[in-house]
Scaffold this motif. Structure first.
Motif, PDB file in Angstrom:
ATOM      1  N   LYS A   2       0.814  -1.216   0.000  1.00 31.65           N
ATOM      2  CA  LYS A   2       0.000   0.000   0.000  1.00 31.65           C
ATOM      3  C   LYS A   2       0.847   1.266   0.000  1.00 31.65           C
ATOM      4  O   LYS A   2       0.364   2.330  -0.362  1.00 31.65           O
ATOM      5  CB  LYS A   2      -0.963   0.018   1.179  1.00 31.65           C
ATOM      6  CG  LYS A   2      -0.327   0.258   2.535  1.00 31.65           C
ATOM      7  CD  LYS A   2      -1.402   0.265   3.608  1.00 31.65           C
ATOM      8  CE  LYS A   2      -0.841   0.515   4.975  1.00 31.65           C
ATOM      9  NZ  LYS A   2      -1.882   0.552   5.990  1.00 31.65           N
ATOM     10  N   LYS A   5       2.120   1.309  -4.371  1.00 31.13           N
ATOM     11  CA  LYS A   5       1.311   1.430  -5.579  1.00 31.13           C
ATOM     12  C   LYS A   5      -0.173   1.554  -5.269  1.00 31.13           C
ATOM     13  O   LYS A   5      -0.636   1.151  -4.204  1.00 31.13           O
ATOM     14  CB  LYS A   5       1.563   0.262  -6.529  1.00 31.13           C
ATOM     15  CG  LYS A   5       1.242  -1.098  -5.984  1.00 31.13           C
ATOM     16  CD  LYS A   5       1.621  -2.167  -7.004  1.00 31.13           C
ATOM     17  CE  LYS A   5       1.418  -3.542  -6.432  1.00 31.13           C
ATOM     18  NZ  LYS A   5       1.756  -4.569  -7.387  1.00 31.13           N
ATOM     19  N   CYS A   6      -0.893   2.067  -6.242  1.00 31.49           N
ATOM     20  CA  CYS A   6      -2.325   2.321  -6.130  1.00 31.49           C
ATOM     21  C   CYS A   6      -3.101   1.001  -6.089  1.00 31.49           C
ATOM     22  O   CYS A   6      -2.860   0.106  -6.902  1.00 31.49           O
ATOM     23  CB  CYS A   6      -2.773   3.168  -7.326  1.00 31.49           C
ATOM     24  SG  CYS A   6      -4.548   3.466  -7.389  1.00 31.49           S
ATOM     25  N   PHE A   7      -4.036   0.907  -5.146  1.00 34.10           N
ATOM     26  CA  PHE A   7      -4.884  -0.282  -5.061  1.00 34.10           C
ATOM     27  C   PHE A   7      -5.768  -0.437  -6.300  1.00 34.10           C
ATOM     28  O   PHE A   7      -6.028  -1.539  -6.745  1.00 34.10           O
ATOM     29  CB  PHE A   7      -5.801  -0.213  -3.836  1.00 34.10           C
ATOM     30  CG  PHE A   7      -5.123  -0.523  -2.548  1.00 34.10           C
ATOM     31  CD1 PHE A   7      -4.441  -1.707  -2.357  1.00 34.10           C
ATOM     32  CD2 PHE A   7      -5.188   0.375  -1.494  1.00 34.10           C
ATOM     33  CE1 PHE A   7      -3.819  -2.002  -1.158  1.00 34.10           C
ATOM     34  CE2 PHE A   7      -4.572   0.095  -0.283  1.00 34.10           C
ATOM     35  CZ  PHE A   7      -3.884  -1.090  -0.123  1.00 34.10           C
ATOM     36  N   ASP A   8      -6.236   0.666  -6.838  1.00 34.46           N
ATOM     37  CA  ASP A   8      -7.187   0.618  -7.946  1.00 34.46           C
ATOM     38  C   ASP A   8      -6.543   0.262  -9.271  1.00 34.46           C
ATOM     39  O   ASP A   8      -7.013  -0.626  -9.984  1.00 34.46           O
ATOM     40  CB  ASP A   8      -7.923   1.954  -8.070  1.00 34.46           C
ATOM     41  CG  ASP A   8      -8.821   2.247  -6.882  1.00 34.46           C
ATOM     42  OD1 ASP A   8      -9.336   1.278  -6.281  1.00 34.46           O
ATOM     43  OD2 ASP A   8      -8.997   3.428  -6.551  1.00 34.46           O
ATOM     44  N   CYS A   9      -5.472   0.967  -9.625  1.00 36.19           N
ATOM     45  CA  CYS A   9      -4.898   0.758 -10.970  1.00 36.19           C
ATOM     46  C   CYS A   9      -3.584  -0.011 -10.969  1.00 36.19           C
ATOM     47  O   CYS A   9      -3.125  -0.457 -12.016  1.00 36.19           O
ATOM     48  CB  CYS A   9      -4.700   2.094 -11.683  1.00 36.19           C
ATOM     49  SG  CYS A   9      -3.411   3.125 -10.956  1.00 36.19           S
ATOM     50  N   GLY A  10      -2.948  -0.149  -9.801  1.00 40.96           N
ATOM     51  CA  GLY A  10      -1.694  -0.889  -9.716  1.00 40.96           C
ATOM     52  C   GLY A  10      -0.467  -0.079 -10.090  1.00 40.96           C
ATOM     53  O   GLY A  10       0.648  -0.592 -10.052  1.00 40.96           O
ATOM     54  N   GLN A  11      -0.642   1.193 -10.441  1.00 37.43           N
ATOM     55  CA  GLN A  11       0.493   2.032 -10.817  1.00 37.43           C
ATOM     56  C   GLN A  11       1.316   2.372  -9.583  1.00 37.43           C
ATOM     57  O   GLN A  11       0.776   2.678  -8.521  1.00 37.43           O
ATOM     58  CB  GLN A  11       0.004   3.318 -11.483  1.00 37.43           C
ATOM     59  CG  GLN A  11       1.129   4.243 -11.889  1.00 37.43           C
ATOM     60  CD  GLN A  11       0.619   5.529 -12.548  1.00 37.43           C
ATOM     61  OE1 GLN A  11      -0.564   5.660 -12.843  1.00 37.43           O
ATOM     62  NE2 GLN A  11       1.511   6.467 -12.758  1.00 37.43           N
TER      63      GLN A  11
END
Length: 143
Positions: A2, A5-11
């Motif tokens: 966490k 990287k972003c939880f939503d997009c993985g970036q």
């Protein structure tokens, strides 16, 4: 993950967001005992976050992180080699290429010995070594 990287997009996070999250990670776990693995990891996250934009501030954090790993996680050679590699890259970022080269040579030698010449991690370490040799214009050594 966490903190990286972003939880939503993985970036992966970068820039000011990465730096802010690095500090948030450290502040979340700094109160734990010195031997706590999560606290140690948080120090590494902070060091990596600082290195991207403030290598002069990252250096003492990365040195302390490596010292903690050597003291409390001495059997985790992979973690120690990764920490050494991050420290070497930071030294290179600061123009301290001679010191970076010494570390990169040692890291590459250990990767070859433990993983073999064709392993992805060994190749990455070889690339880092080649970059250090290039910065010092040691063309013959880079062959």
């Amino acid at each position: 993950a966490k903190w990286w990287k972003c939880f939503d997009c993985g970036q992966e996070f970068h820039g000011a967001v990465r730096l802010t999250l690095g500090w948030a990670c450290w502040k979340t776990y700094v109160g734990r005992p010195g031997a706590d693995g999560v606290r140690t990891t948080a120090m590494g996250v902070l060091g990596d976050s600082l290195r991207a934009s403030r290598p002069e501030e990252a250096l003492p954090v990365l040195e302390a992180y490596l010292a903690l790993l050597r003291h409390y996680c001495s059997r985790s050679e992979d973690a120690i080699l990764v920490a050494q590699s991050n420290l070497a890259s930071c030294l290179g970022d600061l123009g301290r290429h001679d010191e970076a080269l010494v570390l990169h040579r040692g890291i590459y030698a250990r990767r070859v010995a433990t993983l073999g010449i064709s392993h992805e991690d060994t190749i990455l370490c070889g690339t880092n070594l080649a970059i250090s040799l290039n910065k010092l214009e040691l063309w013959d050594d880079s062959k």
